[in-house]
Design a protein around this motif. Sequence first.
Motif, PDB file in Angstrom:
ATOM      1  N   GLN A  89       4.630  -8.058  10.181  1.00 49.91           N
ATOM      2  CA  GLN A  89       5.805  -7.268   9.793  1.00 49.91           C
ATOM      3  C   GLN A  89       5.383  -6.086   8.943  1.00 49.91           C
ATOM      4  OE1 GLN A  89       9.674  -9.073   8.466  1.00 49.91           O
ATOM      5  NE2 GLN A  89       9.112  -8.226   6.466  1.00 49.91           N
ATOM      6  N   SER A  90       5.996  -4.938   9.193  1.00 48.66           N
ATOM      7  CA  SER A  90       5.839  -3.753   8.349  1.00 48.66           C
ATOM      8  C   SER A  90       7.182  -3.474   7.687  1.00 48.66           C
ATOM      9  CB  SER A  90       5.396  -2.542   9.166  1.00 48.66           C
ATOM     10  OG  SER A  90       4.058  -2.669   9.582  1.00 48.66           O
ATOM     11  N   LEU A  91       7.177  -3.404   6.371  1.00 44.43           N
ATOM     12  CA  LEU A  91       8.372  -3.147   5.578  1.00 44.43           C
ATOM     13  C   LEU A  91       8.151  -1.845   4.817  1.00 44.43           C
ATOM     14  CD1 LEU A  91      11.058  -4.060   4.201  1.00 44.43           C
ATOM     15  CD2 LEU A  91       9.641  -5.317   2.569  1.00 44.43           C
ATOM     16  N   ALA A  92       8.947  -0.823   5.121  1.00 35.88           N
ATOM     17  CA  ALA A  92       8.766   0.493   4.513  1.00 35.88           C
ATOM     18  C   ALA A  92       9.977   0.855   3.662  1.00 35.88           C
ATOM     19  CB  ALA A  92       8.553   1.550   5.590  1.00 35.88           C
ATOM     20  N   PHE A  93       9.719   1.463   2.489  1.00 37.12           N
ATOM     21  CA  PHE A  93      10.800   1.863   1.587  1.00 37.12           C
ATOM     22  C   PHE A  93      10.253   2.832   0.552  1.00 37.12           C
ATOM     23  CE2 PHE A  93       8.686  -1.878   0.028  1.00 37.12           C
ATOM     24  CZ  PHE A  93       8.547  -1.695  -1.337  1.00 37.12           C
ATOM     25  N   VAL A 102       6.298   3.477   0.427  1.00 35.80           N
ATOM     26  CA  VAL A 102       5.493   2.263   0.272  1.00 35.80           C
ATOM     27  C   VAL A 102       5.615   1.440   1.550  1.00 35.80           C
ATOM     28  CG1 VAL A 102       5.106   0.190  -1.122  1.00 35.80           C
ATOM     29  CG2 VAL A 102       6.042   2.257  -2.192  1.00 35.80           C
ATOM     30  N   VAL A 103       4.524   0.809   1.955  1.00 39.17           N
ATOM     31  CA  VAL A 103       4.552  -0.122   3.076  1.00 39.17           C
ATOM     32  C   VAL A 103       4.037  -1.468   2.592  1.00 39.17           C
ATOM     33  CG1 VAL A 103       3.615  -0.720   5.334  1.00 39.17           C
ATOM     34  CG2 VAL A 103       4.269   1.630   4.858  1.00 39.17           C
ATOM     35  N   VAL A 104       4.788  -2.521   2.843  1.00 42.89           N
ATOM     36  CA  VAL A 104       4.328  -3.881   2.583  1.00 42.89           C
ATOM     37  C   VAL A 104       4.101  -4.537   3.943  1.00 42.89           C
ATOM     38  CG1 VAL A 104       4.822  -6.116   1.532  1.00 42.89           C
ATOM     39  CG2 VAL A 104       5.594  -4.007   0.409  1.00 42.89           C
ATOM     40  N   ARG A 105       2.885  -5.000   4.168  1.00 45.38           N
ATOM     41  CA  ARG A 105       2.510  -5.624   5.445  1.00 45.38           C
ATOM     42  C   ARG A 105       2.449  -7.142   5.299  1.00 45.38           C
ATOM     43  NH1 ARG A 105      -2.515  -1.705   7.444  1.00 45.38           N
ATOM     44  NH2 ARG A 105      -1.244   0.090   8.099  1.00 45.38           N
ATOM     45  N   PHE A 106       3.017  -7.834   6.278  1.00 48.89           N
ATOM     46  CA  PHE A 106       3.025  -9.291   6.315  1.00 48.89           C
ATOM     47  C   PHE A 106       2.256  -9.750   7.559  1.00 48.89           C
ATOM     48  CE2 PHE A 106       6.704  -7.858   4.074  1.00 48.89           C
ATOM     49  CZ  PHE A 106       7.180  -8.864   3.243  1.00 48.89           C
ATOM     50  N   ALA A 107       1.472 -10.810   7.432  1.00 48.94           N
ATOM     51  CA  ALA A 107       0.803 -11.421   8.582  1.00 48.94           C
ATOM     52  C   ALA A 107       0.841 -12.929   8.409  1.00 48.94           C
ATOM     53  CB  ALA A 107      -0.625 -10.935   8.710  1.00 48.94           C
ATOM     54  N   ASP A 156       3.951   2.091  11.583  1.00 49.58           N
ATOM     55  CA  ASP A 156       2.938   1.269  10.925  1.00 49.58           C
ATOM     56  C   ASP A 156       2.717  -0.087  11.593  1.00 49.58           C
ATOM     57  OD1 ASP A 156       1.204   0.919   8.370  1.00 49.58           O
ATOM     58  OD2 ASP A 156       2.447  -0.898   8.422  1.00 49.58           O
ATOM     59  N   ILE A 157       3.703  -0.608  12.309  1.00 49.71           N
ATOM     60  CA  ILE A 157       3.620  -1.985  12.785  1.00 49.71           C
ATOM     61  C   ILE A 157       2.395  -2.212  13.673  1.00 49.71           C
ATOM     62  CG2 ILE A 157       5.174  -1.541  14.725  1.00 49.71           C
ATOM     63  CD1 ILE A 157       4.915  -4.800  12.649  1.00 49.71           C
ATOM     64  N   ALA A 158       2.066  -1.276  14.552  1.00 48.91           N
ATOM     65  CA  ALA A 158       0.880  -1.443  15.403  1.00 48.91           C
ATOM     66  C   ALA A 158      -0.398  -1.427  14.565  1.00 48.91           C
ATOM     67  CB  ALA A 158       0.831  -0.354  16.465  1.00 48.91           C
ATOM     68  N   LEU A 159      -0.421  -0.586  13.528  1.00 49.73           N
ATOM     69  CA  LEU A 159      -1.587  -0.534  12.648  1.00 49.73           C
ATOM     70  C   LEU A 159      -1.730  -1.846  11.884  1.00 49.73           C
ATOM     71  CD1 LEU A 159      -1.076   3.070  11.196  1.00 49.73           C
ATOM     72  CD2 LEU A 159      -2.595   2.374  13.063  1.00 49.73           C
ATOM     73  N   ALA A 160      -0.600  -2.395  11.433  1.00 55.55           N
ATOM     74  CA  ALA A 160      -0.636  -3.664  10.708  1.00 55.55           C
ATOM     75  C   ALA A 160      -1.121  -4.789  11.615  1.00 55.55           C
ATOM     76  CB  ALA A 160       0.748  -3.982  10.155  1.00 55.55           C
ATOM     77  N   ALA A 161      -0.627  -4.818  12.863  1.00 57.08           N
ATOM     78  CA  ALA A 161      -1.058  -5.851  13.802  1.00 57.08           C
ATOM     79  C   ALA A 161      -2.563  -5.779  14.029  1.00 57.08           C
ATOM     80  CB  ALA A 161      -0.309  -5.693  15.124  1.00 57.08           C
ATOM     81  N   ASP A 162      -3.085  -4.569  14.229  1.00 59.83           N
ATOM     82  CA  ASP A 162      -4.526  -4.413  14.425  1.00 59.83           C
ATOM     83  C   ASP A 162      -5.315  -4.828  13.192  1.00 59.83           C
ATOM     84  OD1 ASP A 162      -4.119  -3.497  16.970  1.00 59.83           O
ATOM     85  OD2 ASP A 162      -4.481  -1.379  16.514  1.00 59.83           O
ATOM     86  N   ALA A 163      -4.788  -4.456  12.016  1.00 57.96           N
ATOM     87  CA  ALA A 163      -5.505  -4.753  10.768  1.00 57.96           C
ATOM     88  C   ALA A 163      -5.662  -6.252  10.553  1.00 57.96           C
ATOM     89  CB  ALA A 163      -4.775  -4.115   9.583  1.00 57.96           C
ATOM     90  N   ARG A 219       0.843  -1.199   0.000  1.00 55.43           N
ATOM     91  CA  ARG A 219       0.000   0.000   0.000  1.00 55.43           C
ATOM     92  C   ARG A 219       0.872   1.241   0.000  1.00 55.43           C
ATOM     93  NH1 ARG A 219      -3.945  -0.086   3.929  1.00 55.43           N
ATOM     94  NH2 ARG A 219      -4.029  -2.339   3.690  1.00 55.43           N
ATOM     95  N   THR A 220       0.326   2.354  -0.471  1.00 55.89           N
ATOM     96  CA  THR A 220       1.004   3.636  -0.397  1.00 55.89           C
ATOM     97  C   THR A 220       0.812   4.206   0.995  1.00 55.89           C
ATOM     98  OG1 THR A 220       0.584   4.060  -2.740  1.00 55.89           O
ATOM     99  CG2 THR A 220       1.163   5.955  -1.376  1.00 55.89           C
ATOM    100  N   ALA A 221       1.894   4.616   1.628  1.00 58.11           N
ATOM    101  CA  ALA A 221       1.785   5.217   2.958  1.00 58.11           C
ATOM    102  C   ALA A 221       1.134   6.590   2.837  1.00 58.11           C
ATOM    103  CB  ALA A 221       3.168   5.341   3.594  1.00 58.11           C
ATOM    104  N   SER A 222       0.124   6.854   3.652  1.00 58.31           N
ATOM    105  CA  SER A 222      -0.553   8.149   3.619  1.00 58.31           C
ATOM    106  C   SER A 222      -0.969   8.525   5.037  1.00 58.31           C
ATOM    107  CB  SER A 222      -1.782   8.094   2.702  1.00 58.31           C
ATOM    108  OG  SER A 222      -2.707   7.122   3.160  1.00 58.31           O
ATOM    109  N   GLY A 223      -1.220   9.804   5.239  1.00 57.62           N
ATOM    110  CA  GLY A 223      -1.648  10.273   6.542  1.00 57.62           C
ATOM    111  C   GLY A 223      -0.611  10.086   7.629  1.00 57.62           C
TER     112      GLY A 223
END
Length: 300
Positions: free
Chosen positions: A242-246, A256-261, A184-191, A167-171
């Motif tokens: 995992q949150s991977l940002a680049f 960009v953020v790539v989220r792993f679960a 982002d990691i806490a947001l990814a965990a909640d998601a 996803r594109t990082a925004s806000g």
Amino acid sequence: MSMTTPAGWYPDPATPTVERWWDGTTWTAHTRPATVPTTVFTAPPAPGGRGRAVALGAGAVAVVAAIVAGAVVLGDDDEEDGGSVTAGPTAVTTSGSTSSSSTSGSPPAEDPTKVVDQLNGITLPIIQGWEEPRFRAGSAPTVTTVGEYPCPGATNQECRHGTVESRTASGTDATSPEALAKEDIALAADAFFEDDVLGNQLYGGILSHKEIAARPTVVAGRTGYLVRWQVTTGKGPGGYVQSLAFPSPTGSESPVVVRFAFDAGPDGPPLAAMDEITKGILPIGSATGGGVGSSLTPGS
């Protein structure tokens, strides 16, 4: 009455040497160098049969630009009798027939080994035992493990043992990949492990977490950062997120953020698959990322 144009890359109405991402509703901040146009873009004719080039997005800019092989005329906002017509760029072939999107805005032919994130300029690999889900809520480019199972906390819902989405990082006010990943990691965990969009607790909620990795990494040829948590859930074996940002490898290099679960336990994917997928994230059109996924020391 409304007229819409599919999301895609189109010549920028203000800078024809640049392509800008049209999200289906308005122009975004994402840009990339323009490719040689093979189509002519025109706005739909105004009532009464007269075509005119007028506003785009919020309705302010009109541009007619000659580019190599074609003229570019973008956008149309019209109001009549209380109704509105909002148009983005519409592709018309040189023979005069209208297509649903421009050649430059069309994604490449489907490849069973990857999922294309056209907006962010990357591809996600589909490794063995994974697939691109055909039916999934949301529009984020996604790969998942093959097959579904009853969710531990809501047996009337289906879950996957592993999910990766970009996803594109925004806000966010984060100014670096490290800051973004940590935010982002806490947001990814909640998601993934808290309530879903319908309020279902698929895993019984998160009871606790611990950080098991945080380090720089190179992905898609850009220096990024990853943060990985292990989470304990109210139901089931828990999991890993995992949150991977680049920076995007193309255009304006938007973050960009790539989220792993991943589910934990014997049925979940091995943690090594997170690294394998990270190494396989490439710029669109590239067979190699030039060091993709390589770990970096903090002083590198």
